[in-house]
Design a protein around this motif. Structure first.
Motif: not given
Length: 281
Positions: A139-149
């Motif tokens: 993604t661009p730097s204004l967003s991101r993907w977070n891996w669920s814990g």
């Protein structure tokens, strides 16, 4: 300007089933960044978690499913990179056994906890041993993907993160445990699909395994086995679908949530894999 938080929090949780390996145990409503920033010279922060193939087994991996979420911006995420590494003294080896960028169904931002199923370009055969899975969004730097814990500790060792350029100023320039970064949880949500060749067992200890009571109502007890040698306990339904995976904690398995019917309990141990059929009332 560098982002401050490596982790993020969301509002919903989910649980899902899988074929060869299941590490879910209930998502905890937060996640850890695992993302390539496409507008910052592909600066990458990667997370990884481990899984183990039985000593005498072979897995034929065809797909990976991960759960995660996105925050900020409004640009769809359309690709993810999947890497699988052998274990090298508790961290991923320097070179991946499998490394591919995959086009995915576009994921908008923001989006809450969502499953992403990724079909590998070719079947990956894994023999007995410990491996590490890393999945990275783009993604661009204004967003991101977070891996669920996970709300509870998953199977195997705790998850790791690496930030080679120290983008988040956390000092994690080599593989670093999530707990060392201030997180109270240590496992990531994923499943592995495919088929497997499971070796028969002639070890006398495993051959002596008993399960009782049979039928079982709430608790199934595993007898005549040294639980210290057991890595995981899997339960399959009659269709061969994995319905539960438990880390080795005791010789008593909670089956109270299973529907009535016939099941197979599978023990993956240091000496091999053994299965027994039981009924649930």
């Amino acid at each position: 300007m560098k982002k401050i938080l490596l982790f993020a929090i969301l509002g919903s949780t989910s649980v899902f089933a899988q074929d060869l390996y299941n590490q879910t145990n209930g998502n905890n409503g937060s996640g850890i960044v695992s993302n390539k920033y496409t507008d910052l010279a592909d600066t990458t922060v990667s997370s990884a978690d481990d899984f183990t193939v039985g000593a005498n087994d072979v897995w034929h991996v065809t797909n990976i499913t991960v759960r995660g979420f996105r925050n900020n911006a409004d640009v769809d995420m359309t690709s993810m990179k999947v890497e699988i590494f052998a274990d090298a003294n508790g961290v991923p080896a320097a070179t991946a056994l499998y490394s591919e960028e995959h086009t995915i169904t576009p994921i908008p931002s923001p989006v809450s906890d969502t499953a992403v199923n990724i079909v590998l370009n070719s079947t990956l055969d894994l023999s007995g041993g410990t491996y590490w899975l890393s999945v990275v969004g783009a993604t661009p730097s204004l967003s991101r993907w977070n891996w669920s814990g996970l709300a509870t500790t998953g199977n195997g060792a705790g998850a790791l993160l690496i930030d080679p350029l120290n983008f988040f100023d956390a000092g994690a320039t080599s593989w670093t445990p999530l707990t060392s970064l201030g997180l109270a949880w240590e496992s990531l949500s994923f499943k592995i699909g495919g088929s497997g060749d499971f070796a028969s067992v002639d070890n006398s200890e495993l051959a002596a395994l008993t399960v009782y009571p049979n039928p079982a109502l709430d608790v199934l007890t595993l007898g005549n086995v040294d639980m210290a040698t057991v890595n995981t306990v899997n339960i399959y339904n009659v269709s061969g679908q994995l319905v539960s995976t438990l880390a080795n904690t005791s010789n008593q398995v909670d089956v109270s949530e299973l529907a009535s019917g016939s099941y197979i309990v599978e023990l993956n141990t240091e000496n091999g894999t053994v299965r027994k059929q039981f009924m649930k009332n």
